[in-house]
Design an enzyme around this catalytic site. Structure first.
Site, PDB file in Angstrom:
ATOM      1  N   TYR A 160     -20.165   8.256  -6.035  1.00 61.54           N
ATOM      2  CA  TYR A 160     -19.710   7.779  -4.732  1.00 61.54           C
ATOM      3  C   TYR A 160     -19.938   6.275  -4.585  1.00 61.54           C
ATOM      4  CZ  TYR A 160     -19.345   7.536   0.389  1.00 61.54           C
ATOM      5  OH  TYR A 160     -18.989   7.204   1.677  1.00 61.54           O
ATOM      6  N   LYS A 187     -16.976   3.459  -4.241  1.00 64.67           N
ATOM      7  CA  LYS A 187     -16.875   2.643  -3.031  1.00 64.67           C
ATOM      8  C   LYS A 187     -17.081   1.160  -3.343  1.00 64.67           C
ATOM      9  CE  LYS A 187     -16.067   5.694   0.246  1.00 64.67           C
ATOM     10  NZ  LYS A 187     -14.857   5.659   1.107  1.00 64.67           N
TER      11      LYS A 187
END
Length: 267
Positions: free
Chosen positions: A171, A175
């Site tokens: 993640y 991002k």
């Protein structure tokens, strides 16, 4: 599957009146609240997520309450060619000059797991949905906006893009890449009227956030201890920034990462 609704709602000066926006991941959580905030600000909306049914309900409600046009487009950001198809189809759903005016790249997934238990399939899926699809969609949208005088791209990133978060290897990686993609769009397309910015929230108490963090004090306590304001964010606090970034009030803001984190990143 698509549907268009138009309703009669409040009129007057609203910061996004006359603009058309595509919002990904709009069926729940932050995306649903951004859709609410954009409709209240006067924007016509194309809402997209994997399941069209909750989107259609939301679209009808927003049209009735705020007097904006709404369209629904089901799409799975995990599919290889989704970025081109999504932008092309979304641009045809609401009549107006040129392409849509605003893209809100919000959709994302997470598979929390430690590095020593990293699942390759989870890693690949997270990068497809959280980086590959939104980066390609933003590039496609930004190029189209630049050809027609400009627009705004709002990336919903994460504080985890700027500060590592345990159990979020894929993640955070995705991002962080999306933040850099947004910066590059700002650099290349800024001279042609396209502004691209990222919002980087800490934990947001959506329904899912409440379940994972708000209802588990033992898990939340270490995270809250790192936030000077000693609380997590509410969806509206992200949505208000997303409205501002798409409005003329932010006309000189380009290539920024705006934390909505209560000071988490400085602690």
């Amino acid at each position: 599957m698509t549907a268009i609704d138009s309703g009669s709602g409040p009129s007057g000066v609203r910061p996004l009146a006359g603009r058309r926006a595509l919002i990904t991941g709009a069926s729940r959580g932050i995306g649903a609240d951004i859709a609410r905030a954009y409709a209240a600000a006067g924007a016509d909306l194309v809402l997209t997520a994997r399941d069209a049914d909750p989107l259609q309900q939301a679209a009808r409600r927003l049209a009735d309450e705020h007097g904006v046009r709404t369209a629904v487009l089901a799409a799975d950001l995990g599919e290889a060619d989704v970025a081109d198809r999504l932008w092309d189809e979304a641009s045809t759903l609401l009549e107006g000059p040129g392409p849509l005016d605003v893209l809100v790249n919000n959709a994302g997934i997470s598979h929390p797991e430690t590095v020593d238990r990293l699942d390759t399939a989870h890693f690949d899926q997270t990068l497809r949905v959280n980086l590959r699809a939104p980066a390609l969609l933003a590039a496609r949208a930004g190029a189209a906006m630049a050809e027609h005088g400009g627009g705004a791209i709002v990336t919903i990133a994460s504080a985890a893009a700027l500060r590592p978060l345990a159990e979020h290897y894929a993640y955070s990686t995705a991002k962080a890449g999306l933040v850099m993609a947004t910066r590059t769009l700002a650099l290349e397309l800024g001279p042609r009227g396209v502004r691209a910015n990222s919002i980087c929230p800490t934990v947001v108490l959506t329904d899912m956030g409440q379940t994972v963090w708000g209802d588990q004090p033992e898990k939340a306590a270490p995270m809250l201890a790192r936030i000077p304001q000693s609380r997590f964010a509410q969806p509206r606090e992200v949505s208000d920034v997303a409205v501002w970034l798409a409005s003329d009030a932010a006309s000189m803001v380009n290539g920024a990462e705006i934390p909505v984190d209560g000071g988490y990143l400085i602690s």
